[in-house]
Design a protein around this motif. Structure first.
Motif, PDB file in Angstrom:
ATOM      1  N   GLY A   1      -1.368  -0.291  -6.691  1.00  0.00           N
ATOM      2  CA  GLY A   1      -1.364   0.596  -5.542  1.00  0.00           C
ATOM      3  C   GLY A   1      -1.706   2.037  -5.864  1.00  0.00           C
ATOM      4  N   GLY A   2      -2.023   2.333  -7.126  1.00  0.00           N
ATOM      5  CA  GLY A   2      -2.369   3.696  -7.506  1.00  0.00           C
ATOM      6  C   GLY A   2      -3.673   4.152  -6.858  1.00  0.00           C
ATOM      7  N   ASP A   3      -3.717   5.435  -6.479  1.00  0.00           N
ATOM      8  CA  ASP A   3      -4.917   5.964  -5.843  1.00  0.00           C
ATOM      9  C   ASP A   3      -5.284   7.346  -6.373  1.00  0.00           C
ATOM     10  N   GLY A   4      -4.651   7.772  -7.454  1.00  0.00           N
ATOM     11  CA  GLY A   4      -4.953   9.075  -8.030  1.00  0.00           C
ATOM     12  C   GLY A   4      -4.254  10.234  -7.363  1.00  0.00           C
ATOM     13  N   SER A   5      -3.508   9.981  -6.299  1.00  0.00           N
ATOM     14  CA  SER A   5      -2.797  11.055  -5.610  1.00  0.00           C
ATOM     15  C   SER A   5      -1.642  11.557  -6.466  1.00  0.00           C
TER      16      SER A   5
ATOM     17  N   ALA B   1       2.503  10.212  -9.944  1.00  0.00           N
ATOM     18  CA  ALA B   1       3.751  10.714 -10.518  1.00  0.00           C
ATOM     19  C   ALA B   1       4.868   9.686 -10.405  1.00  0.00           C
ATOM     20  N   TYR B   2       4.931   8.973  -9.277  1.00  0.00           N
ATOM     21  CA  TYR B   2       5.984   7.983  -9.108  1.00  0.00           C
ATOM     22  C   TYR B   2       5.860   6.900 -10.175  1.00  0.00           C
TER      23      TYR B   2
ATOM     24  N   VAL C   1      11.914   4.677   1.682  1.00  0.00           N
ATOM     25  CA  VAL C   1      10.745   3.798   1.809  1.00  0.00           C
ATOM     26  C   VAL C   1      10.342   3.604   3.265  1.00  0.00           C
ATOM     27  N   GLU C   2      11.314   3.450   4.131  1.00  0.00           N
ATOM     28  CA  GLU C   2      11.033   3.097   5.521  1.00  0.00           C
ATOM     29  C   GLU C   2      10.860   4.360   6.380  1.00  0.00           C
ATOM     30  N   HIS C   3       9.708   4.989   6.229  1.00  0.00           N
ATOM     31  CA  HIS C   3       9.409   6.167   7.041  1.00  0.00           C
ATOM     32  C   HIS C   3       7.910   6.186   7.360  1.00  0.00           C
ATOM     33  N   GLU C   4       7.539   6.968   8.343  1.00  0.00           N
ATOM     34  CA  GLU C   4       6.183   6.928   8.883  1.00  0.00           C
ATOM     35  C   GLU C   4       5.132   7.303   7.849  1.00  0.00           C
ATOM     36  N   ASP C   5       5.411   8.302   7.021  1.00  0.00           N
ATOM     37  CA  ASP C   5       4.408   8.742   6.053  1.00  0.00           C
ATOM     38  C   ASP C   5       4.115   7.671   5.009  1.00  0.00           C
ATOM     39  N   MET C   6       5.150   6.953   4.575  1.00  0.00           N
ATOM     40  CA  MET C   6       4.937   5.864   3.625  1.00  0.00           C
ATOM     41  C   MET C   6       4.108   4.755   4.268  1.00  0.00           C
ATOM     42  N   MET C   7       4.447   4.410   5.503  1.00  0.00           N
ATOM     43  CA  MET C   7       3.695   3.366   6.197  1.00  0.00           C
ATOM     44  C   MET C   7       2.234   3.781   6.396  1.00  0.00           C
ATOM     45  N   ALA C   8       2.006   5.074   6.673  1.00  0.00           N
ATOM     46  CA  ALA C   8       0.643   5.568   6.845  1.00  0.00           C
ATOM     47  C   ALA C   8      -0.124   5.507   5.531  1.00  0.00           C
ATOM     48  N   TRP C   9       0.562   5.789   4.426  1.00  0.00           N
ATOM     49  CA  TRP C   9      -0.081   5.726   3.113  1.00  0.00           C
ATOM     50  C   TRP C   9      -0.514   4.300   2.794  1.00  0.00           C
ATOM     51  N   VAL C  10       0.352   3.346   3.073  1.00  0.00           N
ATOM     52  CA  VAL C  10       0.008   1.941   2.836  1.00  0.00           C
ATOM     53  C   VAL C  10      -1.125   1.514   3.756  1.00  0.00           C
ATOM     54  N   ALA C  11      -1.044   1.906   5.036  1.00  0.00           N
ATOM     55  CA  ALA C  11      -2.037   1.474   6.021  1.00  0.00           C
ATOM     56  C   ALA C  11      -3.399   2.121   5.815  1.00  0.00           C
ATOM     57  N   ALA C  12      -3.444   3.243   5.087  1.00  0.00           N
ATOM     58  CA  ALA C  12      -4.707   3.955   4.894  1.00  0.00           C
ATOM     59  C   ALA C  12      -5.720   3.141   4.093  1.00  0.00           C
ATOM     60  N   ASP C  13      -5.255   2.154   3.356  1.00  0.00           N
ATOM     61  CA  ASP C  13      -6.145   1.315   2.542  1.00  0.00           C
ATOM     62  C   ASP C  13      -5.724  -0.143   2.744  1.00  0.00           C
ATOM     63  N   PRO C  14      -6.547  -0.946   3.449  1.00  0.00           N
ATOM     64  CA  PRO C  14      -6.167  -2.339   3.719  1.00  0.00           C
ATOM     65  C   PRO C  14      -5.874  -3.137   2.455  1.00  0.00           C
ATOM     66  N   ASP C  15      -6.604  -2.848   1.380  1.00  0.00           N
ATOM     67  CA  ASP C  15      -6.361  -3.563   0.125  1.00  0.00           C
ATOM     68  C   ASP C  15      -4.992  -3.223  -0.455  1.00  0.00           C
ATOM     69  N   ARG C  16      -4.545  -1.990  -0.200  1.00  0.00           N
ATOM     70  CA  ARG C  16      -3.251  -1.567  -0.744  1.00  0.00           C
ATOM     71  C   ARG C  16      -2.114  -2.385  -0.129  1.00  0.00           C
ATOM     72  N   ALA C  17      -2.197  -2.629   1.173  1.00  0.00           N
ATOM     73  CA  ALA C  17      -1.146  -3.398   1.837  1.00  0.00           C
ATOM     74  C   ALA C  17      -0.996  -4.774   1.220  1.00  0.00           C
ATOM     75  N   ALA C  18      -2.117  -5.426   0.925  1.00  0.00           N
ATOM     76  CA  ALA C  18      -2.070  -6.746   0.299  1.00  0.00           C
ATOM     77  C   ALA C  18      -1.540  -6.646  -1.127  1.00  0.00           C
ATOM     78  N   THR C  19      -1.964  -5.616  -1.827  1.00  0.00           N
ATOM     79  CA  THR C  19      -1.539  -5.409  -3.216  1.00  0.00           C
ATOM     80  C   THR C  19      -0.041  -5.152  -3.316  1.00  0.00           C
ATOM     81  N   MET C  20       0.513  -4.472  -2.313  1.00  0.00           N
ATOM     82  CA  MET C  20       1.912  -4.066  -2.365  1.00  0.00           C
ATOM     83  C   MET C  20       2.872  -5.103  -1.798  1.00  0.00           C
ATOM     84  N   SER C  21       2.369  -6.279  -1.422  1.00  0.00           N
ATOM     85  CA  SER C  21       3.233  -7.312  -0.861  1.00  0.00           C
ATOM     86  C   SER C  21       3.943  -8.096  -1.969  1.00  0.00           C
ATOM     87  N   ASN C  22       5.029  -8.768  -1.609  1.00  0.00           N
ATOM     88  CA  ASN C  22       5.796  -9.574  -2.551  1.00  0.00           C
ATOM     89  C   ASN C  22       5.353 -11.038  -2.485  1.00  0.00           C
ATOM     90  N   PRO C  23       5.296 -11.745  -3.618  1.00  0.00           N
ATOM     91  CA  PRO C  23       5.002 -13.178  -3.572  1.00  0.00           C
ATOM     92  C   PRO C  23       6.040 -13.979  -2.792  1.00  0.00           C
TER      93      PRO C  23
END
Length: 276
Positions: free
Chosen positions: A166-170, A175-176, A214-236
């Motif tokens: 999920g890294g994007d260089g930001s 840092a996290y 974790v459960e806040h609008e900015d985090m959700m927007a960060w995940v949603a900004a890249d469709p591939d990220r949402a899939a990458t950040m999911s749990n098996p």
């Protein structure tokens, strides 16, 4: 009244205790007999997009610990500020004694879709998540050594402390991940140092946890900004996040008699996230 007394007579020092995982750990340990030294910043870091814990949150932790039959000393302290943290710890030790259990739990996760100052968010994240852990453990460990009765330290890392998905260089994402990897290095150094004193040191690595961090609008927007990220950040496993109680159960396993010979371990509580 303590339910099982598994931690009767013990003292637990917990950072980031005003809500979320820290509060959950404090209440459970108190219910099983431990006295709690609880600290939290109870203030806002400007680069963090979500609302951080407040003094009222810390008061609620105090109330829940006392309702569970436990004793607690709570103080406002920023883990980045070593002097203030030391003052809070010293006051807690004066009341309850040297901690048997240390939970270096305080941390931030300020990902957002657009960062106004990536460098500042990088610095704030590393100072809180990594320097704050070093401050916490390096202050309390010499007390534990001098007491000569062993003990257990658990550092809250993340599933992102074992991988880099999920890294994007930001500033925040970089840092996290870097800070959560960094605390693994601290854990390994600390565990080698403290093992001869029967003080165990481990890290715990949750996937996403149902918390305000974790459960806040900015985090959700960060995940949603890249469709591939949402899939990458999911749990098996078929869950979106784990509960704070799931992390607490793992922490209690590590700090209890059940974990008496476990040290230097990175323990995932991640629904398979790091196995993808």
């Amino acid at each position: 009244m303590s339910t099982s007394g598994r931690f009767d007579g013990q003292v637990a020092f917990i950072t980031g205790a005003a809500r979320g995982q820290g509060r959950s750990h404090a209440v459970r340990l108190a219910a099983e007999g431990a006295s709690i030294i609880a600290v939290d910043i109870c203030d806002q870091i400007d680069s963090v997009p979500y609302g951080m814990a407040t003094p009222e949150d810390l008061h609620e932790t105090v109330s829940q610990v006392e309702e569970a039959g436990g004793k607690i000393y709570a103080a406002v302290a920023d883990v980045r500020d070593r002097a203030t943290l030391e003052t809070a710890l010293s006051e807690g030790v004066a009341r309850f004694g040297v901690p048997d259990i240390v939970l270096a739990n305080a941390g931030i996760s300020p990902q957002r879709a657009s960062e106004p100052d990536p460098q500042q968010v990088f610095i704030d994240t590393v100072e809180t998540n990594l320097v704050g852990v070093w401050n916490t453990v390096s202050l309390v460990a010499p007390m534990m050594i001098a007491r000569n009765e062993g003990g257990a330290i658990v550092i809250t890392s993340s599933a992102q402390g074992l991988i880099g998905r999920g890294g994007d260089g930001s500033g925040a994402a970089s840092a996290y991940t870097a800070s959560k990897h960094g605390v693994v290095g601290l854990m390994r150094s600390f565990s080698a140092w403290l093992a001869p004193h029967s003080i165990r040191v481990n890290t715990i690595h949750p996937t996403g946890v149902h918390t305000a961090m974790v459960e806040h609008e900015d985090m959700m927007a960060w995940v949603a900004a890249d469709p591939d990220r949402a899939a990458t950040m999911s749990n098996p496993m078929p869950i979106d996040m784990v509960d704070v109680s799931d992390v607490t159960e793992a922490v209690l396993y590590l700090v209890g008699e059940s974990g008496r010979y476990i040290t230097g371990v990175t323990l995932p509580v991640d629904a398979g996230f790091t196995s993808k």
